[in-house]
Design a protein around this motif. Structure first.
Motif, PDB file in Angstrom:
ATOM      1  N   PRO A  51       0.717  -1.350   0.197  1.00  0.00           N
ATOM      2  CA  PRO A  51       0.065   0.109   0.009  1.00  0.00           C
ATOM      3  C   PRO A  51       0.702   1.310   0.147  1.00  0.00           C
ATOM      4  O   PRO A  51       0.495   2.160  -0.527  1.00  0.00           O
ATOM      5  CB  PRO A  51      -0.913  -0.080   1.331  1.00  0.00           C
ATOM      6  N   LYS A  55       0.410   4.033  -2.811  1.00  0.00           N
ATOM      7  CA  LYS A  55       0.438   5.484  -2.777  1.00  0.00           C
ATOM      8  C   LYS A  55       1.340   6.367  -3.223  1.00  0.00           C
ATOM      9  O   LYS A  55       0.834   7.510  -3.727  1.00  0.00           O
ATOM     10  CB  LYS A  55       0.331   5.583  -0.872  1.00  0.00           C
ATOM     11  N   CYS A 127      -7.904   1.649  -1.517  1.00  0.00           N
ATOM     12  CA  CYS A 127      -7.897   2.092  -0.201  1.00  0.00           C
ATOM     13  C   CYS A 127      -9.166   1.348   0.798  1.00  0.00           C
ATOM     14  O   CYS A 127      -8.846   0.741   1.825  1.00  0.00           O
ATOM     15  CB  CYS A 127      -8.023   3.482   0.023  1.00  0.00           C
ATOM     16  N   CYS A 130      -7.952  -2.179   1.281  1.00  0.00           N
ATOM     17  CA  CYS A 130      -6.829  -2.251   2.466  1.00  0.00           C
ATOM     18  C   CYS A 130      -7.423  -1.936   3.906  1.00  0.00           C
ATOM     19  O   CYS A 130      -7.007  -2.805   4.724  1.00  0.00           O
ATOM     20  CB  CYS A 130      -5.817  -0.919   2.015  1.00  0.00           C
ATOM     21  N   ARG A 131      -8.324  -1.237   3.910  1.00  0.00           N
ATOM     22  CA  ARG A 131      -8.871  -0.906   5.372  1.00  0.00           C
ATOM     23  C   ARG A 131      -9.838  -2.137   5.639  1.00  0.00           C
ATOM     24  O   ARG A 131      -9.608  -2.470   6.768  1.00  0.00           O
ATOM     25  CB  ARG A 131      -9.948   0.224   5.147  1.00  0.00           C
TER      26      ARG A 131
END
Length: 294
Positions: A51, A55, A127, A130-131
């Protein structure tokens, strides 16, 4: 404190598991990359999402795309001003030529805006996954610390599946995002070595980016100029890989390693050509000059 999670009911944990599975990216979005990039995607599919790296690439990519958008918007404003003046002067042929240029720039701006929105959509989905993966991982760790029961074991199995699914979705999105990174046009500008480079010396430069390779040979001429058998190569940017550059000196049948270096590509996502000077030797006595245009 770990025992406090034993009060989290099996029904609640299963609801969490179902909500995670329903959020699967592939069930909601069509992110299949174009066929032209299939071979690259197979090599780039790493079941270990990164990640932080994604990013960095996303921010650099978005900045570069916005630079292109601003440049073309400025060009459109300039052409629109000339278009207005030409209309008053009634130079018909020139007026229609400007009108054609304006329409072309407008179409390109719309493409850029769509490209930016697609990249943003992919990163937003990344995202979210990922969370969700982090949440499922934390839940899995909490359940593993609680007393083992049939209900907790079932919850662990469900959460493990959800972690795996989120991981797969993140890798899938990384592959889809990679297709939107454009191209790097790398030009060979020669070696710089001052006293280290002598007429008649021959060198081989090997550039690798993931599975993509570029091997070229050059010679130092009597007037200190350099001739290379290739001058330019197109590379498809990679989310996970850096440029690896290896330089060797050719002496008859023998080869002598001059040096090996790596170069990050994050700074290449910009509208202007980037001049790159890389120290091949530890002391910098031999440098390699490249130019990268995105």
């Amino acid at each position: 404190r770990s025992c406090s999670f034993t009060g989290f009911s099996t029904v609640q944990s299963r609801k969490l598991a179902k909500s995670l599975s329903r959020s699967s990216v592939r069930s909601r979005m069509s992110l299949k990359p174009p066929k032209a990039y299939n071979s690259l995607q197979k090599g780039a599919l790493i079941w270990d999402p990164k990640p932080l790296q994604v990013k960095k690439i996303f921010e650099a990519l978005k900045k570069g795309l916005n630079e292109y958008l601003e440049a073309h918007q400025a060009e459109l404003d300039y052409l629109a001003g000339r278009h207005k003046d030409t209309k008053r002067n009634s130079r018909l042929a020139f007026y229609y030529d400007l009108d054609k240029q304006i329409r072309s720039v407008e179409r390109y701006i719309r493409k850029l805006e769509f490209h930016i929105s697609k990249v943003e959509e992919l990163y937003e989905a990344y995202c979210i996954q990922c969370r969700l993966r982090d949440g499922a991982t934390n839940m899995k760790q909490a359940f593993s610390l609680s007393p083992s029961t049939k209900a907790s074991r079932e919850s662990l199995v469900e959460l493990y599946k959800n972690v795996q699914e989120c991981t797969e979705d993140m890798c899938f999105i990384e592959g889809a995002l990679e297709v939107h990174l454009g191209e790097f046009h790398v030009k060979m500008k020669g070696l710089v070595g001052f006293a280290r480079l002598c007429p008649g010396d021959q060198y081989e430069v090997f550039v690798r980016l993931g599975r993509q390779k570029w091997r070229l040979k050059g010679k130092i001429e009597t007037d200190d100029s350099q001739t290379w058998d290739e001058e330019e190569k197109i590379f498809i940017p990679n989310l996970h890989e850096k440029f690896e550059i290896k330089v060797t000196e050719l002496r008859g049948l023998a080869t002598i390693l001059v040096g090996v270096v790596t170069c990050d590509s994050i700074n290449f996502f910009t509208t202007k050509p980037q001049a790159i000077i890389v120290d091949i030797t530890e002391l910098g006595t031999i440098k390699l000059r490249l130019e990268v245009l995105w």
